[in-house]
Write a protein that holds these residues in place. Structure first.
Motif, PDB file in Angstrom:
ATOM      1  N   GLU A 264       0.775  -1.130  -0.085  1.00 29.13           N
ATOM      2  CA  GLU A 264      -0.076   0.072   0.014  1.00 29.13           C
ATOM      3  C   GLU A 264       0.779   1.070   0.014  1.00 29.13           C
ATOM      4  OE1 GLU A 264      -3.207  -0.099  -0.342  1.00 29.13           O
ATOM      5  OE2 GLU A 264      -3.532  -2.029  -0.023  1.00 29.13           O
ATOM      6  N   TYR A 265       0.251   2.314  -0.612  1.00 30.36           N
ATOM      7  CA  TYR A 265       1.155   3.438  -0.512  1.00 30.36           C
ATOM      8  C   TYR A 265       1.669   4.245   0.927  1.00 30.36           C
ATOM      9  CZ  TYR A 265       2.752   8.367  -1.791  1.00 30.36           C
ATOM     10  OH  TYR A 265       3.495   9.252  -2.052  1.00 30.36           O
ATOM     11  N   ASN A 300      -1.217   6.282  -6.460  1.00 31.97           N
ATOM     12  CA  ASN A 300      -2.176   5.920  -7.197  1.00 31.97           C
ATOM     13  C   ASN A 300      -2.270   6.068  -8.594  1.00 31.97           C
ATOM     14  OD1 ASN A 300      -2.990   4.037  -5.213  1.00 31.97           O
ATOM     15  ND2 ASN A 300      -4.501   4.947  -4.677  1.00 31.97           N
ATOM     16  N   LYS A 304      -1.115   4.333 -12.260  1.00 29.89           N
ATOM     17  CA  LYS A 304      -2.135   3.963 -13.196  1.00 29.89           C
ATOM     18  C   LYS A 304      -1.836   4.394 -14.401  1.00 29.89           C
ATOM     19  CE  LYS A 304      -6.270   3.624 -10.157  1.00 29.89           C
ATOM     20  NZ  LYS A 304      -7.542   4.490  -9.771  1.00 29.89           N
ATOM     21  N   THR A 312      -7.583  -2.752 -10.154  1.00 28.51           N
ATOM     22  CA  THR A 312      -8.234  -2.824  -8.856  1.00 28.51           C
ATOM     23  C   THR A 312      -7.431  -2.415  -7.846  1.00 28.51           C
ATOM     24  OG1 THR A 312      -7.596  -5.263  -8.332  1.00 28.51           O
ATOM     25  CG2 THR A 312      -9.771  -4.706  -9.685  1.00 28.51           C
ATOM     26  N   GLU A 313      -7.711  -2.197  -6.418  1.00 27.87           N
ATOM     27  CA  GLU A 313      -6.790  -1.897  -5.388  1.00 27.87           C
ATOM     28  C   GLU A 313      -5.798  -2.970  -5.295  1.00 27.87           C
ATOM     29  OE1 GLU A 313      -7.229   0.660  -2.957  1.00 27.87           O
ATOM     30  OE2 GLU A 313      -7.966   1.595  -4.750  1.00 27.87           O
ATOM     31  N   LEU A 316      -3.435  -2.985  -7.852  1.00 25.96           N
ATOM     32  CA  LEU A 316      -2.475  -1.515  -7.832  1.00 25.96           C
ATOM     33  C   LEU A 316      -1.254  -1.913  -6.669  1.00 25.96           C
ATOM     34  CD1 LEU A 316      -4.298   1.762  -7.423  1.00 25.96           C
ATOM     35  CD2 LEU A 316      -2.223   1.285  -8.755  1.00 25.96           C
ATOM     36  N   ALA A 317      -1.615  -2.536  -5.561  1.00 24.11           N
ATOM     37  CA  ALA A 317      -0.885  -3.011  -4.459  1.00 24.11           C
ATOM     38  C   ALA A 317       0.232  -3.861  -5.137  1.00 24.11           C
ATOM     39  CB  ALA A 317      -1.373  -3.468  -3.478  1.00 24.11           C
TER      40      ALA A 317
END
Lengths: 337, 137
Positions: A264-265, A300, A304, A312-313, A316-317
């Motif tokens: 996660e960011y 994010n 992208k 999706t979340e 992305l992670a």
């Protein structure tokens, strides 16, 4: 490595300006006036300036978010997307927000610490704009802005600072209060409330009237140098009292960045801060400015835009973890104890 | 120094440097608050002093003068100073620029109507205006 370079991450200056003949944006109802303002600002630029105009109502949300992550626009510009626009140059170091709180918010930013360089570029841009726009100006109050907090010069100079020493030793609130008394704001960035993500804080001037632009920059510089000195002392204290723990955290962070599947960011920024502190204390080796670039590239909308696919979340992670692994391998080297 | 309005309390603000103040020269906090009471409406945009107090925003550039002396109290409260010391805008010839913009529109209309001769004449006028505007710089 000079201490200042390890603390000051980036510099940003903005000027608030308004057209004399139109109501401020929060009262701008006339469609024709909105069109004229946007048209006049973009026509006022030289072709050599190389700006591209984006009308916010036509910008896809992902792209608007990327602009925001790169500090080219503010959340308020998106909220007013029915009347707002932005001009961005190809290097993405200059932007002009149109119909945010003021008709124009001209902004220049650069990596590292360069207040006078940023201001010189911005003053040149402002000068070109003022050749064809009659700015709202009062001989006594200076440039007139929607909110009197920006009156006078309309100038806000901000420096992003990496302050793990002050934060770790619990001194940030006290330094923040001291800054407030001196007419400056020091606050955490991207964090919840006053907390800061990645040990990053932003310092900016509060007072915009009664001082010249150069006087304001001079004072901001004095305060930045003071904070840099304090941060240096706290980093030394941290290393003296908690040396093994700091070393352990830096090495663990480096290990996780190279070995995880989902990232996660927020976690990434915490790890990055530990790695950066490790670099400044000589535990790891890396170019800090390249690591700071990652702090933006890993957000994010920037991720992208890189992948060019809806994600999706979870995806992305996963992308962030892969990207972090290759970046850590390329950019960070462990020093022998 | 005592407040030049009430003559009782110590003056905390010196507004002598601000012309057209409608204010005593040295004033205390209470008196400044009192003279800012009441209502005012901006003749240009219709925004009121109450609306400023509610939103913290002025309606247009003319509100600053329309809301005197409240403007002074707010400026002192937020900035601690009253007089601008920074850069001034370049004084361009806005009339010429406005005329050039009108001509540009007319040229476009003429081109749409395929009146090329008239469009050419106006374009020459625009070139002349450009020189005049640039000459000012």
């Amino acid at each position: 490595m000079e201490l200042l370079q390890t603390v000051a991450v980036s510099t940003r200056i903005r000027l608030a300006r308004n057209f004399a003949e139109y109501p401020f944006p929060h009262r701008l109802k006339d469609k024709e006036a909105v069109e004229t303002i946007i048209h006049t600002v973009s026509e006022a630029l030289n072709r050599a300036d190389d700006f591209k105009l984006y009308r916010m109502d036509a910008v896809p949300m992902d792209e608007a978010e990327r602009f925001m992550e790169n500090y080219l626009i503010s959340p308020a510009l998106i909220e007013r997307r029915d009347i707002s626009a932005v001009l961005i140059n190809s290097d993405e170091n200059l932007s002009i927000m149109i119909n945010e709180e003021d008709h124009l918010r001209e902004q220049c930013s650069c990596k590292g610490y360069d207040l006078s360089g940023c201001y010189e570029i911005l003053a040149g841009l402002d000068d070109r704009l003022s050749k064809s726009i009659a700015f709202a100006y009062d001989e006594q109050l200076g440039y007139l802005t929607a909110c009197p907090t920006n009156l006078g010069t309309g100038m806000r100079a901000s420096v992003m600072l990496f302050l793990p020493g002050l934060i770790e030793n619990g001194l940030l609130p006290a330094v923040g209060e001291q800054m407030e008394r001196l007419g400056f704001t020091l606050r955490g960035v991207n964090g919840e409330g006053s907390a800061s993500l990645g040990a990053l804080c932003q310092l900016s001037n509060e007072v915009t009237l009664g001082m010249s632009e150069n006087e304001i920059l001079h004072e901001v510089n004095n305060v930045v140098l003071k904070i840099v000195q304090l941060e240096g002392e706290e980093r030394r204290n941290l290393f003296l009292t908690d040396g093994p723990q700091v070393r352990d955290r830096a090495l663990r962070a480096y290990g996780v960045l190279r070995n995880c599947a989902l990232l996660e960011y927020e976690e990434f920024m915490t790890l990055l801060a530990d790695v950066k502190l490790g670099v400044t204390l000589g535990i790891l080796e890396a170019d800090l400015s390249q690591l700071d670039d990652l702090a933006v590239a890993m957000r994010n909308a920037n991720l992208k835009a890189r992948i060019k696919m809806p994600l999706t979340e979870l995806e992305l992670a996963s992308c962030r973890a892969k990207y972090a692994e290759s970046a850590a391998e390329k950019l960070i080297v462990r020093k022998e104890a | 120094m005592l407040c030049s309005r009430c003559g009782k309390r110590d003056a905390v603000y010196d507004v002598t440097e601000f012309a057209d103040t409608r204010l005593p020269t040295f004033v205390c906090d209470e008196c400044l608050g009192e003279v800012c009471q009441g209502s005012a409406t901006c003749p240009t945009c219709g925004w009121t002093q109450e609306e400023y107090m509610r939103t913290g925003l002025m309606g247009c550039a003319d509100c600053y003068r329309a809301f005197l002396p409240l403007t002074l109290r707010e400026t002192l409260r937020l900035q601690g100073k009253l007089i601008h010391e920074g850069a001034r805008p370049r004084r361009a010839n806005y009339k010429l620029i406005a005329r050039r913009e009108r001509l540009k529109q007319q040229v476009e209309e003429l081109l749409n109507a395929r009146d090329y001769a008239a469009a050419k004449r106006l374009s020459e006028e625009i070139v002349r205006l450009n020189r005049e505007i640039e000459g000012e710089e």
